[in-house]
Enzyme design. Structure first.
Site, PDB file in Angstrom:
ATOM      1  N   GLU A  24      11.840 -17.307  19.374  1.00 55.97           N
ATOM      2  CA  GLU A  24      12.987 -16.966  18.519  1.00 55.97           C
ATOM      3  C   GLU A  24      13.716 -15.730  19.028  1.00 55.97           C
ATOM      4  O   GLU A  24      14.935 -15.643  18.900  1.00 55.97           O
ATOM      5  CB  GLU A  24      12.512 -16.714  17.085  1.00 55.97           C
ATOM      6  CG  GLU A  24      11.915 -17.942  16.406  1.00 55.97           C
ATOM      7  CD  GLU A  24      11.216 -17.582  15.102  1.00 55.97           C
ATOM      8  OE1 GLU A  24      11.402 -16.463  14.602  1.00 55.97           O
ATOM      9  OE2 GLU A  24      10.474 -18.446  14.603  1.00 55.97           O
ATOM     10  N   VAL A  25      12.952 -14.767  19.518  1.00 55.73           N
ATOM     11  CA  VAL A  25      13.559 -13.502  19.953  1.00 55.73           C
ATOM     12  C   VAL A  25      13.456 -13.425  21.480  1.00 55.73           C
ATOM     13  O   VAL A  25      12.339 -13.383  22.029  1.00 55.73           O
ATOM     14  CB  VAL A  25      12.857 -12.300  19.303  1.00 55.73           C
ATOM     15  CG1 VAL A  25      13.494 -11.002  19.780  1.00 55.73           C
ATOM     16  CG2 VAL A  25      12.909 -12.401  17.775  1.00 55.73           C
TER      17      VAL A  25
ATOM     18  N   ASP B  48       4.436  -7.532  12.779  1.00 57.10           N
ATOM     19  CA  ASP B  48       5.391  -8.626  12.595  1.00 57.10           C
ATOM     20  C   ASP B  48       5.883  -8.630  11.153  1.00 57.10           C
ATOM     21  O   ASP B  48       5.110  -8.446  10.215  1.00 57.10           O
ATOM     22  CB  ASP B  48       4.727  -9.974  12.939  1.00 57.10           C
ATOM     23  CG  ASP B  48       5.752 -11.083  13.139  1.00 57.10           C
ATOM     24  OD1 ASP B  48       5.897 -11.553  14.282  1.00 57.10           O
ATOM     25  OD2 ASP B  48       6.410 -11.476  12.141  1.00 57.10           O
ATOM     26  N   ILE B  49       7.164  -8.874  10.973  1.00 50.28           N
ATOM     27  CA  ILE B  49       7.776  -8.826   9.637  1.00 50.28           C
ATOM     28  C   ILE B  49       7.345 -10.018   8.772  1.00 50.28           C
ATOM     29  O   ILE B  49       7.427  -9.942   7.538  1.00 50.28           O
ATOM     30  CB  ILE B  49       9.319  -8.754   9.774  1.00 50.28           C
ATOM     31  CG1 ILE B  49       9.944  -8.145   8.526  1.00 50.28           C
ATOM     32  CG2 ILE B  49       9.911 -10.116  10.098  1.00 50.28           C
ATOM     33  CD1 ILE B  49      11.415  -7.770   8.705  1.00 50.28           C
TER      34      ILE B  49
ATOM     35  N   ASN C 146       5.416 -16.888  23.383  1.00 47.11           N
ATOM     36  CA  ASN C 146       6.304 -18.046  23.377  1.00 47.11           C
ATOM     37  C   ASN C 146       7.453 -17.826  24.353  1.00 47.11           C
ATOM     38  O   ASN C 146       7.923 -16.698  24.525  1.00 47.11           O
ATOM     39  CB  ASN C 146       6.867 -18.258  21.969  1.00 47.11           C
ATOM     40  CG  ASN C 146       5.779 -18.523  20.941  1.00 47.11           C
ATOM     41  OD1 ASN C 146       4.858 -19.279  21.206  1.00 47.11           O
ATOM     42  ND2 ASN C 146       5.878 -17.894  19.784  1.00 47.11           N
TER      43      ASN C 146
ATOM     44  N   HIS D 101       2.221 -11.856  20.720  1.00 49.97           N
ATOM     45  CA  HIS D 101       1.725 -11.846  19.344  1.00 49.97           C
ATOM     46  C   HIS D 101       0.214 -11.620  19.430  1.00 49.97           C
ATOM     47  O   HIS D 101      -0.479 -12.364  20.136  1.00 49.97           O
ATOM     48  CB  HIS D 101       1.930 -13.205  18.666  1.00 49.97           C
ATOM     49  CG  HIS D 101       3.352 -13.637  18.513  1.00 49.97           C
ATOM     50  ND1 HIS D 101       4.026 -13.553  17.309  1.00 49.97           N
ATOM     51  CD2 HIS D 101       4.232 -14.171  19.392  1.00 49.97           C
ATOM     52  CE1 HIS D 101       5.253 -14.036  17.451  1.00 49.97           C
ATOM     53  NE2 HIS D 101       5.403 -14.418  18.707  1.00 49.97           N
TER      54      HIS D 101
ATOM     55  N   HIS E  85       7.484 -10.696  24.392  1.00 52.49           N
ATOM     56  CA  HIS E  85       6.528 -10.102  23.447  1.00 52.49           C
ATOM     57  C   HIS E  85       5.240 -10.898  23.420  1.00 52.49           C
ATOM     58  O   HIS E  85       5.242 -12.113  23.624  1.00 52.49           O
ATOM     59  CB  HIS E  85       7.111 -10.001  22.038  1.00 52.49           C
ATOM     60  CG  HIS E  85       7.694 -11.275  21.500  1.00 52.49           C
ATOM     61  ND1 HIS E  85       8.929 -11.739  21.887  1.00 52.49           N
ATOM     62  CD2 HIS E  85       7.217 -12.186  20.619  1.00 52.49           C
ATOM     63  CE1 HIS E  85       9.189 -12.874  21.261  1.00 52.49           C
ATOM     64  NE2 HIS E  85       8.158 -13.177  20.483  1.00 52.49           N
TER      65      HIS E  85
HETATM   66  P1  AMP Z   1       8.881 -15.656  18.688  1.00 57.08           P
HETATM   67  O1  AMP Z   1       9.120 -16.905  17.881  1.00 57.08           O
HETATM   68  O2  AMP Z   1       7.691 -15.752  19.580  1.00 57.08           O
HETATM   69  O3  AMP Z   1      10.150 -15.220  19.406  1.00 57.08           O
HETATM   70  O4  AMP Z   1       8.493 -14.551  17.637  1.00 57.08           O
HETATM   71  C1  AMP Z   1       9.402 -13.655  17.057  1.00 57.08           C
HETATM   72  C2  AMP Z   1       8.669 -12.905  15.967  1.00 57.08           C
HETATM   73  O5  AMP Z   1       9.434 -11.780  15.613  1.00 57.08           O
HETATM   74  C3  AMP Z   1       8.453 -13.718  14.675  1.00 57.08           C
HETATM   75  O6  AMP Z   1       7.053 -13.806  14.402  1.00 57.08           O
HETATM   76  C4  AMP Z   1       9.197 -12.895  13.615  1.00 57.08           C
HETATM   77  O7  AMP Z   1       8.535 -12.877  12.365  1.00 57.08           O
HETATM   78  C5  AMP Z   1       9.244 -11.518  14.245  1.00 57.08           C
HETATM   79  N1  AMP Z   1      10.343 -10.660  13.818  1.00 57.08           N
HETATM   80  C6  AMP Z   1      11.653 -10.981  13.733  1.00 57.08           C
HETATM   81  N2  AMP Z   1      12.361  -9.905  13.311  1.00 57.08           N
HETATM   82  C7  AMP Z   1      11.483  -8.892  13.164  1.00 57.08           C
HETATM   83  C8  AMP Z   1      11.590  -7.527  12.758  1.00 57.08           C
HETATM   84  N3  AMP Z   1      12.774  -6.991  12.444  1.00 57.08           N
HETATM   85  N4  AMP Z   1      10.470  -6.775  12.717  1.00 57.08           N
HETATM   86  C9  AMP Z   1       9.272  -7.311  13.027  1.00 57.08           C
HETATM   87  N5  AMP Z   1       9.096  -8.584  13.416  1.00 57.08           N
HETATM   88  C10 AMP Z   1      10.185  -9.377  13.482  1.00 57.08           C
END
Ligand code: AMP
Length: 116
Positions: free
Chosen positions: A96-97, A33-34, A88, A103, A101
């Site tokens: 967010e994405v 994770d970034i 999530n 975590h 996925h």
């Molecule tokens: P979620 O809120 O469950 O959708 O988590 C999305 C996760 O993606 C967050 O923890 C971000 O820090 C992570 N994230 C977003 N962009 C990147 C990226 N380019 N590389 C790695 N992790 C990312």
């Protein structure tokens, strides 16, 4: 929710954005994770276009699901002091994405599951 192929994980899978890969198999990619929330924070994503857990569980093939879970389990097995797996979904889940996925968090005591 329809799958948005411009989401950031879809772009990582297409090689448009770099990632720090932890493991890669035929159907699964795991990467750091970034913005880590713990000393170890790994994201595990299927290569297929699934929005969230329910979409993946309902629509992925048995081969994809086995590959995904065995890859995630292999990473978890390396954290002998324990770990937490979170997924999530949607607005209330804080997603967010919009690409499914997990975590995987580890490396310190992680505290209560949620703030009450
Ligand atoms: P979620 O809120 O469950 O959708 O988590 C999305 C996760 O993606 C967050 O923890 C971000 O820090 C992570 N994230 C977003 N962009 C990147 C990226 N380019 N590389 C790695 N992790 C990312």
């Amino acid at each position: 929710m329809a799958y948005d192929d411009q989401n950031i994980f879809a772009r990582i899978l297409r090689g448009e954005i770099p990632n720090k890969t932890v493991a890669e198999t035929k159907h699964t990619l795991a990467f750091h994770d970034i913005a880590p929330h713990a000393p170890h924070h790994v994201l595990v994503i299927p290569k297929g276009a699934y929005v969230d857990f329910a979409d993946f569980a309902a629509n992925a093939s048995a081969e994809e699901m086995t590959d995904f879970h065995r890859t995630a389990a292999g990473i978890c097995a390396g954290f002998g002091d324990g770990y937490r797996v979170i997924s999530n979904s949607g607005a209330h889940g804080g997603q967010e994405v919009p690409h499914y996925h997990l975590h995987i968090l580890a490396g310190r005591p992680l505290g209560p599951m949620l703030t009450r």
